[in-house]
Design a protein around this motif. Structure first.
Motif, PDB file in Angstrom:
ATOM      1  N   PRO A 116      59.901 -14.493  43.393  1.00  0.00           N
ATOM      2  CA  PRO A 116      60.146 -13.652  44.571  1.00  0.00           C
ATOM      3  C   PRO A 116      61.551 -13.863  45.133  1.00  0.00           C
ATOM      4  CG  PRO A 116      58.863 -15.575  45.186  1.00  0.00           C
ATOM      5  CD  PRO A 116      59.043 -15.643  43.688  1.00  0.00           C
ATOM      6  N   GLU A 117      62.018 -12.857  45.817  1.00  0.00           N
ATOM      7  CA  GLU A 117      63.302 -12.952  46.517  1.00  0.00           C
ATOM      8  C   GLU A 117      63.093 -13.691  47.838  1.00  0.00           C
ATOM      9  OE1 GLU A 117      66.324 -11.876  45.517  1.00  0.00           O
ATOM     10  OE2 GLU A 117      65.460 -11.207  43.616  1.00  0.00           O
ATOM     11  N   ALA A 118      64.086 -14.427  48.274  1.00  0.00           N
ATOM     12  CA  ALA A 118      64.001 -15.117  49.561  1.00  0.00           C
ATOM     13  C   ALA A 118      63.962 -14.088  50.682  1.00  0.00           C
ATOM     14  CB  ALA A 118      65.192 -16.054  49.748  1.00  0.00           C
ATOM     15  N   PRO A 119      63.124 -14.318  51.693  1.00  0.00           N
ATOM     16  CA  PRO A 119      63.088 -13.363  52.810  1.00  0.00           C
ATOM     17  C   PRO A 119      64.404 -13.402  53.582  1.00  0.00           C
ATOM     18  CG  PRO A 119      61.724 -15.285  53.277  1.00  0.00           C
ATOM     19  CD  PRO A 119      62.215 -15.436  51.870  1.00  0.00           C
ATOM     20  N   VAL A 120      64.760 -12.249  54.114  1.00  0.00           N
ATOM     21  CA  VAL A 120      65.993 -12.139  54.895  1.00  0.00           C
ATOM     22  C   VAL A 120      65.642 -12.329  56.370  1.00  0.00           C
ATOM     23  CG1 VAL A 120      67.894 -10.620  55.529  1.00  0.00           C
ATOM     24  CG2 VAL A 120      66.965 -10.556  53.208  1.00  0.00           C
ATOM     25  N   ALA A 121      66.370 -13.221  57.028  1.00  0.00           N
ATOM     26  CA  ALA A 121      66.124 -13.460  58.457  1.00  0.00           C
ATOM     27  C   ALA A 121      66.516 -12.221  59.250  1.00  0.00           C
ATOM     28  CB  ALA A 121      66.925 -14.665  58.930  1.00  0.00           C
ATOM     29  N   PRO A 122      65.696 -11.848  60.232  1.00  0.00           N
ATOM     30  CA  PRO A 122      66.043 -10.671  61.040  1.00  0.00           C
ATOM     31  C   PRO A 122      67.303 -10.946  61.855  1.00  0.00           C
ATOM     32  CG  PRO A 122      64.125 -11.803  61.952  1.00  0.00           C
ATOM     33  CD  PRO A 122      64.462 -12.486  60.660  1.00  0.00           C
ATOM     34  N   PRO A 123      68.073  -9.903  62.118  1.00  0.00           N
ATOM     35  CA  PRO A 123      69.299 -10.095  62.901  1.00  0.00           C
ATOM     36  C   PRO A 123      68.949 -10.532  64.333  1.00  0.00           C
ATOM     37  CG  PRO A 123      68.904  -7.762  62.512  1.00  0.00           C
ATOM     38  CD  PRO A 123      67.869  -8.517  61.744  1.00  0.00           C
ATOM     39  N   VAL A 124      69.815 -11.355  64.896  1.00  0.00           N
ATOM     40  CA  VAL A 124      69.604 -11.863  66.252  1.00  0.00           C
ATOM     41  C   VAL A 124      70.528 -11.098  67.202  1.00  0.00           C
ATOM     42  CG1 VAL A 124      69.716 -13.914  67.714  1.00  0.00           C
ATOM     43  CG2 VAL A 124      69.045 -14.133  65.320  1.00  0.00           C
ATOM     44  N   ALA A 125      69.937 -10.560  68.260  1.00  0.00           N
ATOM     45  CA  ALA A 125      70.726  -9.828  69.257  1.00  0.00           C
ATOM     46  C   ALA A 125      71.618 -10.803  70.014  1.00  0.00           C
ATOM     47  CB  ALA A 125      69.796  -9.100  70.220  1.00  0.00           C
ATOM     48  N   GLU A 126      72.713 -10.278  70.554  1.00  0.00           N
ATOM     49  CA  GLU A 126      73.629 -11.122  71.323  1.00  0.00           C
ATOM     50  C   GLU A 126      72.897 -11.792  72.474  1.00  0.00           C
ATOM     51  OE1 GLU A 126      77.597  -9.985  72.594  1.00  0.00           O
ATOM     52  OE2 GLU A 126      77.532  -8.456  71.020  1.00  0.00           O
ATOM     53  N   GLY A 127      73.113 -13.079  72.621  1.00  0.00           N
ATOM     54  CA  GLY A 127      72.519 -13.836  73.718  1.00  0.00           C
ATOM     55  C   GLY A 127      71.095 -14.293  73.446  1.00  0.00           C
ATOM     56  N   ALA A 128      70.467 -13.787  72.388  1.00  0.00           N
ATOM     57  CA  ALA A 128      69.094 -14.202  72.062  1.00  0.00           C
ATOM     58  C   ALA A 128      69.129 -15.485  71.244  1.00  0.00           C
ATOM     59  CB  ALA A 128      68.390 -13.105  71.288  1.00  0.00           C
ATOM     60  N   VAL A 129      68.058 -16.235  71.313  1.00  0.00           N
ATOM     61  CA  VAL A 129      67.940 -17.475  70.546  1.00  0.00           C
ATOM     62  C   VAL A 129      67.325 -17.144  69.187  1.00  0.00           C
ATOM     63  CG1 VAL A 129      66.857 -19.753  70.484  1.00  0.00           C
ATOM     64  CG2 VAL A 129      67.640 -18.797  72.659  1.00  0.00           C
ATOM     65  N   THR A 139      60.079 -21.136  43.658  1.00  0.00           N
ATOM     66  CA  THR A 139      59.204 -21.627  42.594  1.00  0.00           C
ATOM     67  C   THR A 139      57.807 -21.902  43.134  1.00  0.00           C
ATOM     68  OG1 THR A 139      61.070 -22.546  41.355  1.00  0.00           O
ATOM     69  CG2 THR A 139      58.874 -23.421  40.837  1.00  0.00           C
ATOM     70  N   ASP A 140      57.723 -22.538  44.302  1.00  0.00           N
ATOM     71  CA  ASP A 140      56.411 -22.782  44.908  1.00  0.00           C
ATOM     72  C   ASP A 140      55.683 -21.473  45.185  1.00  0.00           C
ATOM     73  OD1 ASP A 140      56.856 -25.498  44.834  1.00  0.00           O
ATOM     74  OD2 ASP A 140      57.359 -25.676  46.966  1.00  0.00           O
ATOM     75  N   GLU A 141      56.420 -20.474  45.665  1.00  0.00           N
ATOM     76  CA  GLU A 141      55.817 -19.167  45.955  1.00  0.00           C
ATOM     77  C   GLU A 141      55.319 -18.504  44.669  1.00  0.00           C
ATOM     78  OE1 GLU A 141      55.270 -17.855  48.977  1.00  0.00           O
ATOM     79  OE2 GLU A 141      56.168 -19.594  49.936  1.00  0.00           O
ATOM     80  N   LEU A 142      56.103 -18.590  43.596  1.00  0.00           N
ATOM     81  CA  LEU A 142      55.697 -18.022  42.316  1.00  0.00           C
ATOM     82  C   LEU A 142      54.415 -18.687  41.815  1.00  0.00           C
ATOM     83  CD1 LEU A 142      58.087 -17.294  39.323  1.00  0.00           C
ATOM     84  CD2 LEU A 142      55.778 -18.114  38.989  1.00  0.00           C
ATOM     85  N   VAL A 143      54.382 -20.017  41.855  1.00  0.00           N
ATOM     86  CA  VAL A 143      53.206 -20.759  41.387  1.00  0.00           C
ATOM     87  C   VAL A 143      51.987 -20.429  42.246  1.00  0.00           C
ATOM     88  CG1 VAL A 143      52.223 -23.091  41.112  1.00  0.00           C
ATOM     89  CG2 VAL A 143      54.546 -22.597  40.293  1.00  0.00           C
ATOM     90  N   ALA A 144      52.166 -20.352  43.561  1.00  0.00           N
ATOM     91  CA  ALA A 144      51.047 -20.012  44.445  1.00  0.00           C
ATOM     92  C   ALA A 144      50.510 -18.623  44.114  1.00  0.00           C
ATOM     93  CB  ALA A 144      51.493 -20.086  45.904  1.00  0.00           C
ATOM     94  N   GLU A 145      51.390 -17.660  43.881  1.00  0.00           N
ATOM     95  CA  GLU A 145      50.945 -16.302  43.546  1.00  0.00           C
ATOM     96  C   GLU A 145      50.243 -16.277  42.186  1.00  0.00           C
ATOM     97  OE1 GLU A 145      52.666 -11.775  42.968  1.00  0.00           O
ATOM     98  OE2 GLU A 145      53.970 -13.279  43.893  1.00  0.00           O
ATOM     99  N   LEU A 146      50.745 -17.060  41.225  1.00  0.00           N
ATOM    100  CA  LEU A 146      50.121 -17.142  39.906  1.00  0.00           C
ATOM    101  C   LEU A 146      48.680 -17.626  40.027  1.00  0.00           C
ATOM    102  CD1 LEU A 146      50.435 -17.069  36.754  1.00  0.00           C
ATOM    103  CD2 LEU A 146      51.109 -19.486  36.933  1.00  0.00           C
ATOM    104  N   PHE A 147      48.461 -18.691  40.813  1.00  0.00           N
ATOM    105  CA  PHE A 147      47.110 -19.247  40.901  1.00  0.00           C
ATOM    106  C   PHE A 147      46.218 -18.459  41.858  1.00  0.00           C
ATOM    107  CE2 PHE A 147      49.126 -22.582  38.545  1.00  0.00           C
ATOM    108  CZ  PHE A 147      48.137 -22.847  37.602  1.00  0.00           C
ATOM    109  N   THR A 148      46.778 -17.698  42.768  1.00  0.00           N
ATOM    110  CA  THR A 148      45.972 -16.759  43.553  1.00  0.00           C
ATOM    111  C   THR A 148      45.428 -15.682  42.630  1.00  0.00           C
ATOM    112  OG1 THR A 148      47.213 -17.181  45.580  1.00  0.00           O
ATOM    113  CG2 THR A 148      46.026 -15.087  45.449  1.00  0.00           C
ATOM    114  N   SER A 149      46.278 -15.178  41.736  1.00  0.00           N
ATOM    115  CA  SER A 149      45.839 -14.185  40.760  1.00  0.00           C
ATOM    116  C   SER A 149      44.819 -14.787  39.805  1.00  0.00           C
ATOM    117  CB  SER A 149      47.045 -13.649  39.982  1.00  0.00           C
ATOM    118  OG  SER A 149      46.642 -12.682  39.049  1.00  0.00           O
ATOM    119  N   PHE A 150      45.037 -16.040  39.377  1.00  0.00           N
ATOM    120  CA  PHE A 150      44.090 -16.714  38.485  1.00  0.00           C
ATOM    121  C   PHE A 150      42.729 -16.865  39.164  1.00  0.00           C
ATOM    122  CE2 PHE A 150      42.006 -20.562  36.951  1.00  0.00           C
ATOM    123  CZ  PHE A 150      41.909 -20.271  35.602  1.00  0.00           C
ATOM    124  N   ASP A 151      42.722 -17.281  40.430  1.00  0.00           N
ATOM    125  CA  ASP A 151      41.460 -17.415  41.164  1.00  0.00           C
ATOM    126  C   ASP A 151      40.734 -16.079  41.262  1.00  0.00           C
ATOM    127  OD1 ASP A 151      41.978 -20.107  41.507  1.00  0.00           O
ATOM    128  OD2 ASP A 151      42.691 -19.896  43.575  1.00  0.00           O
TER     129      ASP A 151
END
Length: 197
Positions: A116-129, A139-151
């Motif tokens: 999977p592609e890394a998620p993109v952080a949403p833009p932060v408005a000026e003055g917002a935290v 890799t962890d995400e790929l393996v988790a998706e593989l075994f979710t499909s296996f289950d």
């Protein structure tokens, strides 16, 4: 003769070399060692497995494709025969994975799971935290998706075994179904530890 040698040498120097490799001997040693048939027999989560030495082929992009068979053993033979298909980039990154096989006489196939592609952080408005972004490990995400499909595949074949109180894999092996997923994940984790740059 010198001209032929120079031509051969120049041809070999422009051929792309495999940038990544797999330490099959160390992998086998971590599974109780290879026997004469290049299989490793071992027990994991109270189930008996046999892993066959992987077949490795180079990919056009200087990575490797690794294919190996993992058998869940029972007193009567194989309760399950699964094939792990893994593709690694030239940098040694797991790019895709798939599990295919037979549990009893029923086919399983997770489909090809891609990195999977890394998620993109949403833009932060000026003055917002900025909200902290959850750590992402592809890799962890790929393996988790593989075994979710296996289950999901295991649930499908167990549902197909109508009228039985216990799942298909338990009937065939005398062991609960999670053993197969655990054994396959164990093999995958050891493969990941033995990919070399």
């Amino acid at each position: 003769m010198k001209i032929k040698s120079l031509i051969l040498l120049s041809f070999l120097s422009i051929q792309p070399l495999m940038a990544v490799s797999f330490d099959a001997e160390n992998f086998g040693a971590s599974l109780n060692g290879w026997d004469k048939k290049r299989t490793a027999n071992y027990t994991f989560t109270e189930a008996t497995y046999r892993t066959h030495a992987p077949a490795i082929t180079p990919t056009p992009s200087r990575g490797i494709f690794l294919s190996m068979q993992v058998d869940l053993r029972s007193g009567m033979g194989n309760a399950a025969v699964c094939h792990l298909h893994l593709t690694f980039s030239s940098a040694g990154t797991l790019e895709s994975a798939q599990i295919k096989g037979l549990v009893g006489k029923r086919d399983i196939d997770t489909g090809l799971i891609r990195r999977p592609e890394a998620p993109v952080a949403p833009p932060v408005a000026e003055g917002a935290v900025a909200v902290p972004v959850k750590p992402f490990h592809a890799t962890d995400e790929l393996v988790a998706e593989l075994f979710t499909s296996f289950d999901g595949e295991m649930k499908r074949i167990n549902a197909a075994a109508e009228g039985e109180k216990r799942d298909l894999l338990s009937r065939l092996s005398g062991k609960p179904a999670f053993d197969l997923g655990a054994g396959l994940r164990h093999n995958l984790n050891l493969v990941l530890q033995n990919v070399r740059m």
